[in-house]
Design a protein around this motif. Structure first.
Motif, PDB file in Angstrom:
ATOM      1  N   VAL A   1     -10.300   2.141 -11.822  1.00  0.00           N
ATOM      2  CA  VAL A   1     -10.907   2.776 -10.580  1.00  0.00           C
ATOM      3  C   VAL A   1     -12.145   3.899 -10.910  1.00  0.00           C
ATOM      4  CG1 VAL A   1     -11.239   2.297  -8.187  1.00  0.00           C
ATOM      5  CG2 VAL A   1      -9.634   1.000  -8.450  1.00  0.00           C
TER       6      VAL A   1
ATOM      7  N   ASP B   1       0.917  -1.256  -0.301  1.00  0.00           N
ATOM      8  CA  ASP B   1       0.119   0.107  -0.118  1.00  0.00           C
ATOM      9  C   ASP B   1       0.546   1.159   0.147  1.00  0.00           C
ATOM     10  OD1 ASP B   1      -2.253  -1.300   2.331  1.00  0.00           O
ATOM     11  OD2 ASP B   1      -2.477  -1.781   0.154  1.00  0.00           O
TER      12      ASP B   1
ATOM     13  N   ARG C   1      -5.367   4.006  -4.618  1.00  0.00           N
ATOM     14  CA  ARG C   1      -6.291   3.306  -4.470  1.00  0.00           C
ATOM     15  C   ARG C   1      -7.426   4.359  -5.844  1.00  0.00           C
ATOM     16  NH1 ARG C   1      -7.686   1.438   0.702  1.00  0.00           N
ATOM     17  NH2 ARG C   1      -9.663   1.584   0.988  1.00  0.00           N
ATOM     18  N   TRP C   2      -7.211   4.631  -6.199  1.00  0.00           N
ATOM     19  CA  TRP C   2      -8.956   5.169  -6.537  1.00  0.00           C
ATOM     20  C   TRP C   2      -7.774   6.543  -8.097  1.00  0.00           C
ATOM     21  CZ3 TRP C   2     -13.758   5.282  -5.555  1.00  0.00           C
ATOM     22  CH2 TRP C   2     -14.290   4.437  -4.181  1.00  0.00           C
ATOM     23  N   SER C   3      -7.392   5.487  -8.482  1.00  0.00           N
ATOM     24  CA  SER C   3      -6.336   5.484  -9.711  1.00  0.00           C
ATOM     25  C   SER C   3      -8.187   5.881 -10.823  1.00  0.00           C
ATOM     26  CB  SER C   3      -6.006   4.322 -10.360  1.00  0.00           C
ATOM     27  OG  SER C   3      -6.581   2.876 -10.705  1.00  0.00           O
TER      28      SER C   3
ATOM     29  N   VAL D   1     -11.386  -1.655  -0.753  1.00  0.00           N
ATOM     30  CA  VAL D   1     -11.600  -0.201  -2.086  1.00  0.00           C
ATOM     31  C   VAL D   1     -13.018  -0.956  -2.526  1.00  0.00           C
ATOM     32  CG1 VAL D   1     -10.853   0.591  -4.166  1.00  0.00           C
ATOM     33  CG2 VAL D   1      -9.883   0.408  -2.655  1.00  0.00           C
ATOM     34  N   GLN D   2     -12.729  -2.617  -3.168  1.00  0.00           N
ATOM     35  CA  GLN D   2     -14.176  -3.231  -3.373  1.00  0.00           C
ATOM     36  C   GLN D   2     -15.581  -2.469  -2.774  1.00  0.00           C
ATOM     37  OE1 GLN D   2     -13.365  -7.331  -4.054  1.00  0.00           O
ATOM     38  NE2 GLN D   2     -12.006  -6.894  -5.732  1.00  0.00           N
TER      39      GLN D   2
ATOM     40  N   ASN E   1      -4.982  -3.856  -0.838  1.00  0.00           N
ATOM     41  CA  ASN E   1      -5.820  -3.466  -0.588  1.00  0.00           C
ATOM     42  C   ASN E   1      -7.484  -3.273  -1.132  1.00  0.00           C
ATOM     43  OD1 ASN E   1      -6.069  -1.419  -3.351  1.00  0.00           O
ATOM     44  ND2 ASN E   1      -4.569   0.113  -2.230  1.00  0.00           N
ATOM     45  N   ARG E   2      -7.842  -4.626  -1.695  1.00  0.00           N
ATOM     46  CA  ARG E   2      -8.671  -4.648  -2.941  1.00  0.00           C
ATOM     47  C   ARG E   2      -9.640  -4.857  -1.975  1.00  0.00           C
ATOM     48  NH1 ARG E   2      -6.357  -8.498  -6.681  1.00  0.00           N
ATOM     49  NH2 ARG E   2      -5.545  -7.103  -7.774  1.00  0.00           N
TER      50      ARG E   2
ATOM     51  N   THR F   1      -6.536  -1.883  -8.620  1.00  0.00           N
ATOM     52  CA  THR F   1      -6.152  -2.212  -6.792  1.00  0.00           C
ATOM     53  C   THR F   1      -5.045  -3.265  -7.001  1.00  0.00           C
ATOM     54  OG1 THR F   1      -8.168  -3.919  -6.958  1.00  0.00           O
ATOM     55  CG2 THR F   1      -8.660  -1.410  -5.987  1.00  0.00           C
ATOM     56  N   SER F   2      -4.786  -3.138  -5.846  1.00  0.00           N
ATOM     57  CA  SER F   2      -3.435  -3.655  -5.060  1.00  0.00           C
ATOM     58  C   SER F   2      -4.636  -5.219  -4.259  1.00  0.00           C
ATOM     59  CB  SER F   2      -2.472  -2.866  -4.011  1.00  0.00           C
ATOM     60  OG  SER F   2      -1.760  -4.000  -3.391  1.00  0.00           O
TER      61      SER F   2
ATOM     62  N   ILE G   1     -11.642  -1.891 -12.101  1.00  0.00           N
ATOM     63  CA  ILE G   1     -11.685  -1.672 -10.348  1.00  0.00           C
ATOM     64  C   ILE G   1     -10.865  -3.398 -10.206  1.00  0.00           C
ATOM     65  CG2 ILE G   1     -12.284  -2.078  -8.375  1.00  0.00           C
ATOM     66  CD1 ILE G   1     -15.139  -0.585  -8.943  1.00  0.00           C
TER      67      ILE G   1
END
Length: 414
Positions: A233, A222, A228-230, A358-359, A354-355, A350-351, A346
């Motif tokens: 996403v 992280d 997180r909000w690319s 975020v989801q 942290n996926r 995301t990684s 999405i």
């Protein structure tokens, strides 16, 4: 099976196949729980509250409940894995369905509101299960993995609405209001789906994906490697939010619109069943197309299909069952395109670390958008008509196009 064995490609593939089998089983059950209640929720509320303007209240409540559940399922999954997060979410949905039945029997509107809110947990969990199929999938196969989880919802989702009349008869025989009958099925289906996941989803795919990523994986940390909000996403979230707004608004008011023009409960069940089938049945083809021609192009296809659905619904004569079927089938298909393409965007952005969080956060936004659409749908339809509701929400979905162009330009620049 040891961690070393799991790292072997053959063993990892076997784990992925087992994961998909368990997810498929839970989604068949979850689909029945989702569809059985959605088909008559608006009618039950209109009956108990006394007016078409209240028909959107159940959708708003269980969508708000799904927003909270999406957040909690995401957080539990982040910490404890998919098995716990999804299993508990489905169990809560089952308890909510039981509460709806009790509220209808005793005529309690406050309990009905609380029960619809809790029932929304099943909706959120049913959608979050699509991510479980992609946890261990290779990037080039994510669309298809997501689609397997979704298409398995079809059997239960299509059967649920078409059981409205027999379930209503069963409920009446038990001294329960007929419109509460489908929630008996929803309770059993959701509780069974939760039990299936809690008992069988081993090893946990999300926890295993974290283990396989390892501390040196470029997408594992992280530290900004996978924002997180690319733009990916943001684009995926936008597509899913806009498609959810239209789908919820139009689907909520379709049963009320049909009943107001003397269609039978059987007709309502048929239309909603075909609509929900179109939401999930094309998933395998959609997933393959998402992997083959790309996430962005399939998102655009979803927007165009939703526009066609809005036009068909707005122009269809109120007494035309055939045209209503066409409109609601297109509505479901456009939603299917948008959800699978948006979900893949999405996951790509995301990684693995942290996926899940975020989801869950994005599904909260989707649920809140759906809650607003459900709450407003009855008011808009009562004031301006069902046709205006359909065409205005269809035009709104076109907002996704500039966002997708923005996302694509960033991808080219990189």
């Amino acid at each position: 099976m040891s961690a070393t064995q799991i790292l072997e490609p053959d063993h990892l593939a076997a784990v992925q196949r087992r994961t998909l089998r368990v997810v498929v089983g839970s989604q068949v059950l979850g689909g029945a729980g989702l569809a059985a209640g959605v088909a008559v929720g608006a009618l039950l509320a209109a009956d108990m509250l006394g007016g078409e303007g209240y028909a959107g209240v159940p959708t708003a409540l269980f969508t708000l409940g799904s927003a909270l559940a999406a957040f909690l399922v995401g957080r539990y999954t982040q910490r404890l894995g998919r098995r716990t997060g999804l299993g508990v979410g489905f169990a809560a949905g089952g308890l909510g369905a039981i509460g709806v039945v009790i509220a209808a029997v005793i005529g309690s509107v406050p309990l009905l509101f609380v029960a619809f809110f809790v029932y929304g947990s099943g909706t959120a969990t049913n959608l979050q299960a699509r991510y479980a199929g992609a946890d261990l999938a290779a990037p080039e196969h994510r669309g298809r993995a997501i689609s397997v989880a979704m298409v398995s919802t079809t059997l239960g989702a299509v059967a649920g609405p078409n059981l409205i009349e027999p379930l209503g008869s069963l409920a009446s025989a038990l001294g329960i209001p007929a419109l509460a009958g489908p929630f008996l099925l929803a309770a059993v289906a959701y509780l069974a789906a939760g039990a299936t996941l809690l008992a069988l989803l081993r090893p946990d795919p999300y926890l295993l994906a974290q283990q396989l990523a390892g501390p040196d994986d470029e997408l594992a940390a992280d530290d900004g490697a996978a924002p997180r909000w690319s733009r990916s996403v943001i684009a995926g979230a936008t597509v899913m939010i806009l498609t959810q707004i239209m789908m919820v608004a139009v689907m909520t008011m379709t049963p009320v619109h049909m009943r107001a023009h003397d269609h039978s409960l059987g007709d309502v069940g048929l239309v909603i069943g075909i609509h929900i089938g179109a939401m999930f049945l094309p998933s395998l083809v959609t997933g393959a197309l998402v992997d083959r021609i790309g996430r962005l192009w399939m998102s655009v296809a979803g927007g165009v299909t939703l526009l066609a659905a809005g036009l068909a619904a707005a122009l269809a004569p109120a007494d035309s069952l055939g045209l209503l079927i066409v409109a609601l089938a297109l509505l479901g298909l456009g939603w299917n395109f948008g959800l699978i393409a948006g979900t893949a965007l999405i996951v790509d952005g995301t990684s693995v670390r942290n996926r899940a969080g975020v989801q869950g956060s994005i599904d909260v936004l989707i649920a809140l958008a759906g809650a607003g659409a459900g709450a407003a749908s009855g008011v808009v339809a009562a004031a301006a008509g069902f046709g205006f509701l359909a065409i205005s929400t269809a035009v709104l979905t076109l907002v996704m196009l500039p966002v997708l162009l923005w996302s694509r330009s960033a991808a080219r620049a990189n």
